[in-house]
Design an enzyme around this catalytic site. Sequence first.
Site, mmCIF file in Angstrom:
data_model
loop_
_atom_site.group_PDB
_atom_site.id
_atom_site.type_symbol
_atom_site.label_atom_id
_atom_site.label_comp_id
_atom_site.label_asym_id
_atom_site.label_seq_id
_atom_site.Cartn_x
_atom_site.Cartn_y
_atom_site.Cartn_z
ATOM 1 N N SER A 120 0.583 -1.361 -0.049
ATOM 2 C CA SER A 120 0.162 0.300 0.103
ATOM 3 C C SER A 120 0.515 1.201 -0.203
ATOM 4 C CB SER A 120 -1.068 -0.037 0.975
ATOM 5 O OG SER A 120 -0.544 -0.108 2.477
ATOM 6 N N ILE B 240 3.627 3.897 -2.825
ATOM 7 C CA ILE B 240 2.810 5.131 -3.934
ATOM 8 C C ILE B 240 2.253 3.701 -5.473
ATOM 9 C CG2 ILE B 240 6.004 5.256 -4.855
ATOM 10 C CD1 ILE B 240 4.691 7.882 -5.607
ATOM 11 N N LYS C 92 0.825 -5.470 4.807
ATOM 12 C CA LYS C 92 0.919 -6.380 6.027
ATOM 13 C C LYS C 92 1.700 -5.002 7.329
ATOM 14 C CE LYS C 92 6.170 -6.157 5.775
ATOM 15 N NZ LYS C 92 7.587 -7.069 5.524
ATOM 16 N N GLU D 26 19.052 18.414 -6.203
ATOM 17 C CA GLU D 26 19.772 17.264 -4.675
ATOM 18 C C GLU D 26 20.929 16.748 -5.691
ATOM 19 O OE1 GLU D 26 16.966 14.278 -3.191
ATOM 20 O OE2 GLU D 26 15.405 15.804 -2.702
ATOM 21 N N ASP E 42 10.035 -8.546 1.137
ATOM 22 C CA ASP E 42 9.585 -9.791 1.042
ATOM 23 C C ASP E 42 9.370 -10.027 -0.751
ATOM 24 O OD1 ASP E 42 9.174 -9.667 3.354
ATOM 25 O OD2 ASP E 42 7.356 -8.800 3.973
ATOM 26 N N HIS F 67 22.372 6.014 2.410
ATOM 27 C CA HIS F 67 21.912 7.614 2.262
ATOM 28 C C HIS F 67 23.382 7.973 2.279
ATOM 29 C CE1 HIS F 67 20.280 11.498 2.367
ATOM 30 N NE2 HIS F 67 18.930 10.687 0.984
ATOM 31 N N ARG G 45 25.227 10.273 -5.090
ATOM 32 C CA ARG G 45 25.392 9.456 -3.907
ATOM 33 C C ARG G 45 26.328 7.981 -3.541
ATOM 34 N NH1 ARG G 45 19.134 8.773 -2.570
ATOM 35 N NH2 ARG G 45 18.374 10.737 -2.208
ATOM 36 N N HIS H 73 19.540 2.665 2.398
ATOM 37 C CA HIS H 73 18.127 3.729 2.198
ATOM 38 C C HIS H 73 17.458 2.583 1.007
ATOM 39 C CE1 HIS H 73 16.093 6.925 0.973
ATOM 40 N NE2 HIS H 73 17.334 6.964 0.331
ATOM 41 N N ARG I 66 21.351 5.215 -8.464
ATOM 42 C CA ARG I 66 20.012 5.351 -8.513
ATOM 43 C C ARG I 66 19.811 7.291 -7.942
ATOM 44 N NH1 ARG I 66 15.186 7.863 -4.809
ATOM 45 N NH2 ARG I 66 16.511 7.232 -2.869
ATOM 46 N N SER J 147 13.109 7.624 -7.232
ATOM 47 C CA SER J 147 12.350 6.657 -7.182
ATOM 48 C C SER J 147 10.364 6.582 -7.051
ATOM 49 C CB SER J 147 12.591 5.874 -5.899
ATOM 50 O OG SER J 147 11.817 5.182 -4.725
ATOM 51 N N LEU J 148 10.284 7.753 -6.478
ATOM 52 C CA LEU J 148 8.913 7.812 -6.465
ATOM 53 C C LEU J 148 8.611 8.203 -7.958
ATOM 54 C CD1 LEU J 148 8.876 10.808 -3.817
ATOM 55 C CD2 LEU J 148 7.683 8.653 -3.359
HETATM 56 P P1 FAD Z 1 6.894 0.816 -0.007
HETATM 57 O O1 FAD Z 1 7.017 2.476 -0.009
HETATM 58 O O2 FAD Z 1 8.016 0.186 0.943
HETATM 59 O O3 FAD Z 1 5.203 0.431 0.377
HETATM 60 C C1 FAD Z 1 5.274 -1.407 0.715
HETATM 61 C C2 FAD Z 1 4.182 -1.829 0.883
HETATM 62 O O4 FAD Z 1 4.612 -2.800 0.828
HETATM 63 C C3 FAD Z 1 3.789 -1.443 2.434
HETATM 64 O O5 FAD Z 1 2.604 -1.720 2.314
HETATM 65 C C4 FAD Z 1 4.550 -3.407 3.157
HETATM 66 O O6 FAD Z 1 3.395 -2.798 4.131
HETATM 67 C C5 FAD Z 1 3.669 -3.443 2.149
HETATM 68 N N1 FAD Z 1 4.463 -4.766 2.436
HETATM 69 C C6 FAD Z 1 5.759 -5.001 2.120
HETATM 70 N N2 FAD Z 1 5.954 -6.889 2.473
HETATM 71 C C7 FAD Z 1 4.506 -7.487 2.825
HETATM 72 C C8 FAD Z 1 4.108 -8.927 2.735
HETATM 73 N N3 FAD Z 1 4.811 -10.014 2.946
HETATM 74 N N4 FAD Z 1 2.669 -8.508 3.312
HETATM 75 C C9 FAD Z 1 1.989 -8.451 2.652
HETATM 76 N N5 FAD Z 1 2.222 -6.669 2.659
HETATM 77 C C10 FAD Z 1 3.706 -6.236 2.391
HETATM 78 N N6 FAD Z 1 12.098 8.305 -3.344
HETATM 79 C C11 FAD Z 1 12.262 9.137 -3.857
HETATM 80 O O7 FAD Z 1 11.587 9.689 -5.474
HETATM 81 N N7 FAD Z 1 12.136 10.511 -2.985
HETATM 82 C C12 FAD Z 1 12.466 10.835 -2.118
HETATM 83 O O8 FAD Z 1 12.527 12.330 -1.226
HETATM 84 C C13 FAD Z 1 12.605 9.994 -1.177
HETATM 85 N N8 FAD Z 1 12.870 10.156 0.356
HETATM 86 C C14 FAD Z 1 12.869 9.086 1.150
HETATM 87 C C15 FAD Z 1 13.285 9.392 2.390
HETATM 88 C C16 FAD Z 1 13.077 7.866 3.007
HETATM 89 C C17 FAD Z 1 13.309 8.161 4.609
HETATM 90 C C18 FAD Z 1 12.776 6.861 2.376
HETATM 91 C C19 FAD Z 1 13.425 4.556 2.804
HETATM 92 C C20 FAD Z 1 12.752 6.529 1.019
HETATM 93 C C21 FAD Z 1 12.430 8.054 0.369
HETATM 94 N N9 FAD Z 1 12.896 7.110 -1.397
HETATM 95 C C22 FAD Z 1 12.212 8.569 -1.366
HETATM 96 C C23 FAD Z 1 12.912 5.983 -1.766
HETATM 97 C C24 FAD Z 1 11.408 6.314 -2.172
HETATM 98 O O9 FAD Z 1 10.115 6.586 -0.827
HETATM 99 C C25 FAD Z 1 10.379 4.297 -1.683
HETATM 100 O O10 FAD Z 1 11.542 3.732 -2.636
HETATM 101 C C26 FAD Z 1 8.838 4.290 -2.427
HETATM 102 O O11 FAD Z 1 8.256 5.467 -1.672
HETATM 103 C C27 FAD Z 1 8.481 2.578 -2.528
HETATM 104 O O12 FAD Z 1 7.297 2.381 -2.517
HETATM 105 P P2 FAD Z 1 6.584 1.238 -3.075
HETATM 106 O O13 FAD Z 1 5.295 1.324 -3.307
HETATM 107 O O14 FAD Z 1 7.555 0.397 -3.837
HETATM 108 O O15 FAD Z 1 7.000 0.454 -1.597
HETATM 109 C C1 SIN Z 2 15.967 12.632 0.429
HETATM 110 O O1 SIN Z 2 14.910 13.558 0.618
HETATM 111 O O2 SIN Z 2 17.441 12.950 0.378
HETATM 112 C C2 SIN Z 2 16.221 11.317 -0.088
HETATM 113 C C3 SIN Z 2 15.259 11.238 -1.346
HETATM 114 C C4 SIN Z 2 15.604 9.467 -2.773
HETATM 115 O O3 SIN Z 2 16.362 9.044 -1.385
HETATM 116 O O4 SIN Z 2 15.326 9.831 -3.196
#
Ligand code: FAD
Ligand code: SIN
Length: 559
Positions: A10, A12, A35, A115, A222, A243, A291, A352, A387, A392-393
């Site tokens: 759940s 992005i 989860k 950045e 996972d 990071h 980075r 990170h 990256r 990533s977003l």
């Molecule tokens: P997530 O948002 O991590 O969601 C994963 C989901 O999967 C969760 O809901 C979790 O519960 C679920 N899940 C996992 N395993 C299971 C399972 N076995 N069963 C059921 N559910 C499960 N990126 C940028 O582009 N810009 C930024 O500014 C940036 N800043 C960041 C800052 C921080 C502190 C961090 C940690 C990351 C940052 N990133 C940034 C990276 C970016 O946030 C992530 O790569 C991105 O949000 C990942 O999104 P996602 O939907 O793939 O996974």
């Molecule tokens: C940050 O805000 O420095 C993280 C950005 C990213 O991981 O893309």
Amino acid sequence: MQTDFLVIGSGIAGLTYALKVAQYLPDKKVTIITKAAADETNTKYAQGGIAVVNDLGNDSFEKHIEDTLISGDGLCNRKIVELVIKEGPERVKEIIEWGARFDKDADGDFKLGMEGGHSEFRILHHKDVTGMEIERALLDTIEKSPNINMIKHCFVVDIITQHHLGYLVTKATTDVNCFGVYVLNAKINRIEKIIAGTTLLATGGNGQVYRTTTNPSIATGDGVAMVYRAKGRIENMEFIQFHPTALYEAGKRGQGFLITEAIRGDGGILRNIHGEAFMERYDVRKDLAPRDIVARAIDNEMKISGTEHVYLDCRHLNIEKFKEHFPNIYEKCLSVGIDVEKNMIPVAPAAHYSCGGIKTNEWGRTSILNLYACGECASTGLHGANRLASNSLLEALVFAHRCYVASVAPFDNDDAGLQHPDGLLFGFKSNDINTPPPGNMNGVSAIPDWNAEGTSEPKEMILITQSLKELQQVMSDYVGIVRNNVRLQRALKRLDILFEETEDLYQTTTVSPQLLELRNMITVGYLIIKAASFRKESRGLHFNTDYPYKLSLIENIVL
Ligand code: FAD
Ligand code: SIN
């Protein structure tokens, strides 16, 4: 339970895909499983923002493409880089329509951040809590979607394939088919099956494999572990991004607080323990180098001085502007006794982001039929060996869209191409991607229930906790920012022992989320070590002192 579309995760990626499918096919049932709580995701913690080319100023697609390729150090797939960056603005517009707000100036123009590795100001942000804002907007929209069902606190254990119907499935099997998943319902402590026509993995990253990370506790890799067990393809796992600047808090393990790179974009300066601004000794781009370079420089400074951190100096910045752009960081620092106007912030690198993951094609399809992957768990070819910040977003949005287009294509009866409110999507026709029929359900009634026979309650949960600590220690000590062959061999030996002990627990005790996560993290650790051992060079985020050079033959490592 049966569903038309099953979304695991759940963040992005999962939420965006679910919304698009549900809106395009209002008669179909979309189920999201997570989860943890709905918003407990890596997404929620994103700070810096989304890198995307705006029609303002000097920026161009070509510049963003070039920055991404430079950061990826020769390993990006140019075609994927181009499509992500060119399709990005449309996708960002969509989340704005769903209610995500990005900071604007007095004239109503977006405020753009900077950045490391970017040649222009292009990062849209919501103060220093961009991810939280995006997650809020997506969850609010999901709430209003009648054909989406969100199941929280349920742990997906494994992907169901023909292996579960008694057929032999190996790495050489070309038609492994996903029929759904087994899921641990923690409320009743029972593993149930969910049958799905199409399944999307959006399970996020794996930072928890390391002792200190910016990732929350859900980031245990996972999805990657499940696909590997199901004999699917996993790629580029050696490229773990550290990071450069997580807040250093003595003795702290697990999730650390991020100090966004955007602060260096606004003029923050890294200083070593003696107060020297050291980055100019490492790269002409100084504090805004990509980075991998900044994290290695900090690691080196820490090794030279024997300290556990360096400093980020913001004392010369305009404090009012700082508080406006970074209110969350300002407050967090104050809460641990750091007034950024007067004190430097102690920072250290932390695990990170996982640049590799489940190998997908340009439509987000994995090597397993009816199984898609997007977001951080996927390896699309965008990031290469490192990256670019805030890509990533963007990648998650673009590929959630592409997974949606590909997975609804079989429902499109109009052979002239997939119709959409915006018109024809990239001239895309359902035949173009040779999509298999949605959810080939032949034989699903034969899928057995989970077999828990012969297992009993674990006597000591502490065994799981201790093994997890050992794993994180081994990965941080031997498979961190700087690696060598002896360290990698040691790490593999230690993981072999942990693997055997954990498999034994898995076979003999009733499973818990903690045990399942440990098992997955050991698999992910193994994949990182294996990929790192196969790469006999130093490139991007992978630095091996036994091979401190780049090879001319550029390859992705697929396991
Ligand atoms: P997530 O948002 O991590 O969601 C994963 C989901 O999967 C969760 O809901 C979790 O519960 C679920 N899940 C996992 N395993 C299971 C399972 N076995 N069963 C059921 N559910 C499960 N990126 C940028 O582009 N810009 C930024 O500014 C940036 N800043 C960041 C800052 C921080 C502190 C961090 C940690 C990351 C940052 N990133 C940034 C990276 C970016 O946030 C992530 O790569 C991105 O949000 C990942 O999104 P996602 O939907 O793939 O996974
Ligand atoms: C940050 O805000 O420095 C993280 C950005 C990213 O991981 O893309």
